[in-house]
Design a protein around this motif. Structure first.
Motif, PDB file in Angstrom:
ATOM      1  N   ALA A 110       0.858  -1.182   0.000  1.00 27.30           N
ATOM      2  CA  ALA A 110       0.000   0.000   0.000  1.00 27.30           C
ATOM      3  C   ALA A 110       0.890   1.227   0.000  1.00 27.30           C
ATOM      4  N   ALA A 111       0.601   2.173  -0.895  1.00 28.44           N
ATOM      5  CA  ALA A 111       1.456   3.339  -1.042  1.00 28.44           C
ATOM      6  C   ALA A 111       0.613   4.587  -1.256  1.00 28.44           C
ATOM      7  N   VAL A 112       1.146   5.717  -0.794  1.00 29.70           N
ATOM      8  CA  VAL A 112       0.573   7.024  -1.100  1.00 29.70           C
ATOM      9  C   VAL A 112       1.536   7.729  -2.044  1.00 29.70           C
ATOM     10  N   LEU A 113       0.996   8.314  -3.103  1.00 32.26           N
ATOM     11  CA  LEU A 113       1.775   9.010  -4.116  1.00 32.26           C
ATOM     12  C   LEU A 113       1.466  10.498  -4.003  1.00 32.26           C
ATOM     13  N   VAL A 114       2.488  11.301  -3.772  1.00 33.51           N
ATOM     14  CA  VAL A 114       2.324  12.724  -3.502  1.00 33.51           C
ATOM     15  C   VAL A 114       3.062  13.512  -4.575  1.00 33.51           C
ATOM     16  N   THR A 178       1.061  18.382   2.443  1.00 29.35           N
ATOM     17  CA  THR A 178       1.303  17.743   3.734  1.00 29.35           C
ATOM     18  C   THR A 178       0.071  17.750   4.635  1.00 29.35           C
ATOM     19  N   ASP A 179      -0.897  18.637   4.359  1.00 34.78           N
ATOM     20  CA  ASP A 179      -2.071  18.730   5.236  1.00 34.78           C
ATOM     21  C   ASP A 179      -2.878  17.429   5.279  1.00 34.78           C
ATOM     22  N   PRO A 180      -3.234  16.820   4.133  1.00 34.75           N
ATOM     23  CA  PRO A 180      -4.012  15.580   4.188  1.00 34.75           C
ATOM     24  C   PRO A 180      -3.165  14.312   4.168  1.00 34.75           C
ATOM     25  N   LEU A 181      -1.829  14.452   4.188  1.00 35.63           N
ATOM     26  CA  LEU A 181      -0.969  13.281   3.946  1.00 35.63           C
ATOM     27  C   LEU A 181      -1.088  12.214   5.027  1.00 35.63           C
ATOM     28  N   VAL A 185      -2.255   8.310   4.520  1.00 32.91           N
ATOM     29  CA  VAL A 185      -1.440   7.151   4.900  1.00 32.91           C
ATOM     30  C   VAL A 185      -2.275   6.174   5.718  1.00 32.91           C
ATOM     31  N   ARG A 186      -3.046   6.710   6.665  1.00 27.45           N
ATOM     32  CA  ARG A 186      -3.898   5.847   7.490  1.00 27.45           C
ATOM     33  C   ARG A 186      -5.022   5.234   6.657  1.00 27.45           C
ATOM     34  N   ALA A 187      -5.604   5.998   5.749  1.00 26.75           N
ATOM     35  CA  ALA A 187      -6.758   5.523   4.985  1.00 26.75           C
ATOM     36  C   ALA A 187      -6.419   4.312   4.129  1.00 26.75           C
ATOM     37  N   VAL A 188      -5.218   4.296   3.553  1.00 18.75           N
ATOM     38  CA  VAL A 188      -4.862   3.162   2.682  1.00 18.75           C
ATOM     39  C   VAL A 188      -3.928   2.180   3.381  1.00 18.75           C
ATOM     40  N   GLY A 189      -3.577   2.464   4.642  1.00 18.39           N
ATOM     41  CA  GLY A 189      -2.651   1.592   5.358  1.00 18.39           C
ATOM     42  C   GLY A 189      -1.276   1.558   4.718  1.00 18.39           C
ATOM     43  N   ALA A 212       4.308   9.319  10.352  1.00 23.99           N
ATOM     44  CA  ALA A 212       3.121   8.463  10.225  1.00 23.99           C
ATOM     45  C   ALA A 212       3.475   6.985  10.131  1.00 23.99           C
ATOM     46  N   GLY A 213       4.765   6.665  10.208  1.00 24.77           N
ATOM     47  CA  GLY A 213       5.197   5.273  10.198  1.00 24.77           C
ATOM     48  C   GLY A 213       5.441   4.693   8.825  1.00 24.77           C
TER      49      GLY A 213
END
Length: 307
Positions: A110-114, A178-181, A185-189, A212-213
């Motif tokens: 699971a990844a967040v792309l910024v 950075t505000d919603p980051l 991260v938590r939403a998609v694990g 956020a780990g």
């Protein structure tokens, strides 16, 4: 590491994409080797041009079946303005693929792309690669204004987890990426955050991701004159596995780095906190015999608007 190819690339199309331009090139022998995070350099104006420095651009898409690659760029200076005047049938001197791409897990992750501005260009192919491995992705896209966002519709076609912010609130929420980051991260694990955009943004994203780990991989913006490790204009202080900081070439060892190893403060990147890398004496900087740094256009061509 992919072996770069230098070839005359035919312009198949060039069209507006918001505040940017979308450039489609036929580049035989290049597309099959492209991975998300690779970049290309273009020589503009020919051998007798007064613009000797190449321009570097993140590769947005690569289609091995059609032998094409797609680049997104903004008009920042003389070189990119000249590039914007190209028409189908013209040729440009292309070197690609270059650099170190984003790392991909062998299995699901699971990844967040910024991304800031058109720094999002490489993120959609990266998201598709993660999804193809059974993973999950979320996007956080930002820009100064609505017209400087890139790829919002592409992101929403890939995942329901998309946050959009602009500095002036003209699209999405008002704020910075950075505000919603942390919430994304938590939403998609997410265990990893991949980012591309202006250097201060990358530093801030790394700090939020680590808090956020999650791990942080950043595609850095550094001025490049050659793009393949000869000119030494794109060196960046990075801590190695032994904790010692060394000046490394962001065009070859990067542009993708573990964000926690980049010595942001020593690189002159502003931020509220010091780099988490271990503090060690800096090595001797560049020799005075090296060429002067290229224009900011060479740096900004790969990234996006401030976000």
């Amino acid at each position: 590491m992919a072996r770069p190819v230098q070839t005359p690339a035919e312009v198949l199309g060039i069209e507006p994409a918001g505040a940017y331009h979308r450039l489609l090139l036929r580049a035989p022998g290049v597309a099959a080797a492209v991975r998300p995070g690779h970049f290309a350099t273009l020589g503009i104006g020919g051998r007798d041009s007064a613009m000797p420095l190449r321009r570097a651009f993140s590769i947005h898409r690569a289609d091995p079946a059609a032998d094409t690659i797609e680049l997104i760029f903004a008009e920042h200076g003389r070189g990119t303005r000249a590039l914007a005047r190209h028409r189908p049938g013209d040729t440009v001197d292309l070197v690609a693929p270059l650099g170190t791409p984003f790392p991909l897990a062998d299995g699901p992750e699971a990844a967040v792309l910024v991304a800031g501005g058109y720094g999002s260009a490489p993120m959609f192919a990266l998201a598709e690669a993660i999804l193809a491995r059974g993973g999950t992705v979320g996007f956080v896209l930002g820009a100064a204004t609505a017209d400087r966002l890139f790829g919002v519709a592409e992101a929403r076609a890939l995942t329901p987890h998309v946050a959009v912010v602009t500095d002036d609130g003209s699209y999405g929420e008002r704020g910075r990426v950075t505000d919603p980051l942390a919430a994304m991260v938590r939403a998609v694990g997410a265990g990893v955050v991949h980012s591309c955009g202006p250097m201060p943004m990358l530093r801030a994203v790394t700090e939020v991701a680590v808090a956020a780990g999650a791990r942080s991989h950043t595609a850095v913006e550094e001025a490049m004159a050659c793009g393949f490790g000869v000119c030494m204009t794109c060196v960046l202080p990075v801590a190695g596995p032994d904790g010692t900081t060394r000046l490394v070439r962001s065009c070859t060892e990067g542009p993708v780095f573990d964000g926690t190893t980049v010595r942001w403060s020593e690189a002159g990147v502003p931020g509220p906190a010091a780099s988490p890398a271990t503090s060690t004496p800096m090595p001797t900087p560049l020799s005075p015999s090296l060429p002067p740094s290229p224009s900011t256009e060479s740096r900004d061509a790969r990234g996006g608007a401030r976000a």
